[in-house]
Design a protein around this motif. Sequence first.
Motif, PDB file in Angstrom:
ATOM      1  N   SER A 197      16.839  14.715   1.513  1.00 10.78           N
ATOM      2  CA  SER A 197      17.350  13.403   2.271  1.00 10.78           C
ATOM      3  C   SER A 197      16.439  12.376   2.465  1.00 10.78           C
ATOM      4  N   ILE A 198      15.218  12.553   2.020  1.00 16.60           N
ATOM      5  CA  ILE A 198      14.201  11.433   2.182  1.00 16.60           C
ATOM      6  C   ILE A 198      14.319  10.748   0.716  1.00 16.60           C
ATOM      7  N   ALA A 199      14.338   9.257   1.026  1.00 16.34           N
ATOM      8  CA  ALA A 199      14.353   8.369  -0.108  1.00 16.34           C
ATOM      9  C   ALA A 199      13.188   7.467   0.033  1.00 16.34           C
ATOM     10  N   LEU A 200      12.176   7.909  -0.937  1.00 18.29           N
ATOM     11  CA  LEU A 200      10.982   7.098  -0.794  1.00 18.29           C
ATOM     12  C   LEU A 200      11.210   5.748  -1.932  1.00 18.29           C
ATOM     13  N   ALA A 201      11.050   4.649  -1.517  1.00 18.97           N
ATOM     14  CA  ALA A 201      10.834   3.524  -2.470  1.00 18.97           C
ATOM     15  C   ALA A 201       9.878   3.608  -3.572  1.00 18.97           C
ATOM     16  N   SER A 214       0.954  -1.220   0.065  1.00 18.82           N
ATOM     17  CA  SER A 214      -0.071   0.079  -0.080  1.00 18.82           C
ATOM     18  C   SER A 214       0.802   1.077   0.007  1.00 18.82           C
ATOM     19  N   PRO A 215       0.788   2.126  -0.903  1.00 20.36           N
ATOM     20  CA  PRO A 215       1.571   3.119  -1.093  1.00 20.36           C
ATOM     21  C   PRO A 215       1.279   4.495   0.074  1.00 20.36           C
ATOM     22  N   ILE A 216      -0.069   4.447   0.475  1.00 19.92           N
ATOM     23  CA  ILE A 216      -0.634   5.024   1.444  1.00 19.92           C
ATOM     24  C   ILE A 216       0.017   4.527   2.880  1.00 19.92           C
ATOM     25  N   ARG A 217      -0.164   3.212   3.145  1.00 17.31           N
ATOM     26  CA  ARG A 217       0.612   2.746   4.411  1.00 17.31           C
ATOM     27  C   ARG A 217       1.938   3.197   4.420  1.00 17.31           C
ATOM     28  N   ARG A 218       2.756   2.979   3.358  1.00 19.62           N
ATOM     29  CA  ARG A 218       4.202   3.601   3.470  1.00 19.62           C
ATOM     30  C   ARG A 218       4.460   4.649   3.753  1.00 19.62           C
ATOM     31  N   LEU A 219       3.266   5.612   3.756  1.00 17.82           N
ATOM     32  CA  LEU A 219       3.522   7.178   4.134  1.00 17.82           C
ATOM     33  C   LEU A 219       3.376   7.316   5.749  1.00 17.82           C
ATOM     34  N   VAL A 220       2.952   6.247   6.478  1.00 19.30           N
ATOM     35  CA  VAL A 220       2.383   6.256   7.999  1.00 19.30           C
ATOM     36  C   VAL A 220       3.711   6.872   8.812  1.00 19.30           C
ATOM     37  N   VAL A 253      -1.169  12.403   0.206  1.00 23.46           N
ATOM     38  CA  VAL A 253      -0.843  11.286  -0.605  1.00 23.46           C
ATOM     39  C   VAL A 253      -0.809  11.498  -2.041  1.00 23.46           C
ATOM     40  N   PRO A 254       0.255  11.314  -2.897  1.00 26.69           N
ATOM     41  CA  PRO A 254       0.259  11.479  -4.147  1.00 26.69           C
ATOM     42  C   PRO A 254      -0.954  10.871  -5.018  1.00 26.69           C
ATOM     43  N   GLY A 255      -1.385  11.510  -6.068  1.00 22.87           N
ATOM     44  CA  GLY A 255      -2.597  11.051  -6.521  1.00 22.87           C
ATOM     45  C   GLY A 255      -2.468   9.603  -7.248  1.00 22.87           C
TER      46      GLY A 255
END
Lengths: 414, 414
Positions: free
Chosen positions: B409-413, B21-27, B359-361
């Motif tokens: 500095s943030i690296a998102l998968a 879940s791309p949303i849960r990844r943001l938590v 949350v990105p679209g």
Amino acid sequence: MPSSTVPEYAFAAPFTHPPVSPIRRLVPYASRPGTISMAGGYPAQELFDVAGLNAAAANVGARLADCLQYSNIEGQASLRHALAALSARRGISCDPDTELAVTGGSQQALALLARVMLQPGDVAFVESPGFPNSAQTMRHTGATVLTVPSGPEGVDVEALARMAEIHKPKLVSVVATFSNPCGATLTREKRLRLLALAVEHRFLLVEDDPYGELRFTGEAVPPILALATGEARNWAAYISSMSKTMAPGLRIGWMVAPPEVRRRCTGAKAADDMACSAWIQEIVAQYLGDGAYDRHVPRIREAYGSRCAALGDALREHMGGEIAFLQPQGGMFCWGRLTGAVDSTRLLPYAIEHEIVYVPGNAFYGDPAQADTQAMRLSFATMNEAQIAEGIVRLRRALRACEANEPVSIALAA
Amino acid sequence: MPSSTVPEYAFAAPFTHPPVSPIRRLVPYASRPGTISMAGGYPAQELFDVAGLNAAAANVGARLADCLQYSNIEGQASLRHALAALSARRGISCDPDTELAVTGGSQQALALLARVMLQPGDVAFVESPGFPNSAQTMRHTGATVLTVPSGPEGVDVEALARMAEIHKPKLVSVVATFSNPCGATLTREKRLRLLALAVEHRFLLVEDDPYGELRFTGEAVPPILALATGEARNWAAYISSMSKTMAPGLRIGWMVAPPEVRRRCTGAKAADDMACSAWIQEIVAQYLGDGAYDRHVPRIREAYGSRCAALGDALREHMGGEIAFLQPQGGMFCWGRLTGAVDSTRLLPYAIEHEIVYVPGNAFYGDPAQADTQAMRLSFATMNEAQIAEGIVRLRRALRACEANEPVSIALAA
């Protein structure tokens, strides 16, 4: 209101012709005032720890604002850790963060495991006789559900072995301790054999254990997962419930499953209902943490044990050899067999008329051709000792009336 | 612990490769102290009516012994009748005994409807962008889930009509009022057109309505089922939830569905989790019966309305035309589109570094090829007016840093 002609819905195959539950059909009779019901599959209401639950709820009420958001899908951390500790006391060590998940009763645990493992074309095994909802949740996946013979000594493990060679099941579900309806417990040797079969045939062996803590006599046998080592641990899951020990109305159960399986069950649960209620989960965690659970279970164990003994005494005293049974060592159910010419379906309307209700054995068989038509499930959980004795006296009277072909006013649908 | 090599489980197809879940990844980012999160899809904790819920719970606590057994599968009679009355106030008349069922949030209502209607080989439609869990629960049935274009004016009904001709869906799910993520509301005309399409193509039209009562401005449009007459009533279902108005932690939702459909959903629920918690159901019924719900909803409507206005003001003031949006008339979400060269995925790590999360679209599209890469979902529910204004100031700074290609500095998968 919908229009009066029923439209032709194209339901998914498992739902085209929904089965009518023969157990639910009995509810109106079992709940008549004056009737003694040994039909229920639920615990005794007067044994609920209302004070203890209210105390736990009051504690949670004081911090309620923190218990009202969405829970983690896999369950509140507090409850997962408490359930891991409880599982450990039953012999099962597990990681609450990767192997354990909170579910809506053990029923949802089984439903999730079935859903992630099974699809149309697959095969699953259940015991027969067995709890109808266990088979039903597997059928809903579209898989073929085959029944393995079971009885008062538990599932026939060697029959299961032969069937596994042929049918290659992906999931096998058993109640190994104090089964429903038979009250049977599998020996340690049979449990180890099941684990070996799971590894050999690569099926997920699911033990549903709602009753294991309700042992009155005899020596405890560890849960199957507690006996699993090495590769066997990858093929065994354990599910249990607070429904029989705390209260069904909590709808709290749990699973311990291999991480890759549990992770997919979490995905299934997210799409099914998001999570269990954080509020209720915190109440259960509080109750466990208070030590209330550990104080409560011995109380109900003693009460059910006394009721179980009373049922055995009454059957021996009033039914002589006319109902054969094994004295259960725990749980909530006794499996009796009529030894004469009358079968349990023919007897049932007489029993209802005499204000005693049981569930006829055929309600627990997926395949009517396999059904033991002499058998009946007698629950000793919800009636007290005097009611149980009176119930069996009534049952004898009903049997006599049935044998004499007396007229009976109750007409049960087939 | 399981052995270290992962065994090759033969999972059911929908679970072989579970999506991340791309949303849960943001938590983890959204919950950092100091960060302003507009990412959450949940209500504001400080707006929960803790006192009112505790009062209802205290009332139920005084009669708790009667609320601890298994509930009826379709829900406690008290709650079904209270929810039928609430549905009636929204324009939907229904029989609480044959058309309404209590569910584990509206998510479970959708899951049950999907399960009884869909199997492999079937087709279902969802909106895109839309709530990912809605599509996911349908995919879990093995059915093919196709996406119908949607946006700030709601689902494209004519595109849906063309797709229905070709693909013959059995179930179509829409959020018609204050949709997630777009905040869109369908006109009455489009709702009537959807009903006509449902009758024509014999698909079950499911309206998920968790947000409908949170209208701040504009004129209310009745739920789709309220507009259904005659044959259309056989092809429309309404699902809703207490998660956004009372609290998600209750896990209480409901469905109003044609009796033959609802009856099968009851069978599915019996095998899924037996019932919702009788305890929680009685608390919700008490809260509704107390009139607390009717007093509470206007309070949160006002609060969310003020936050929504603050977001619109901040976007206009601080982002100028750099984020295009329609001012929502209700709900919890605003759908914004970056109008420059930067897309919402590229901006995200800068935003996180500037302590503002959205949350990105693309998280809301089943098919990445369809995704509006400029879009973002901004929730105005959980932050107060000052935080919202500050959040949009930070978002502008993040956009400037991104446009300047500053190091981040943030690296998102991916």
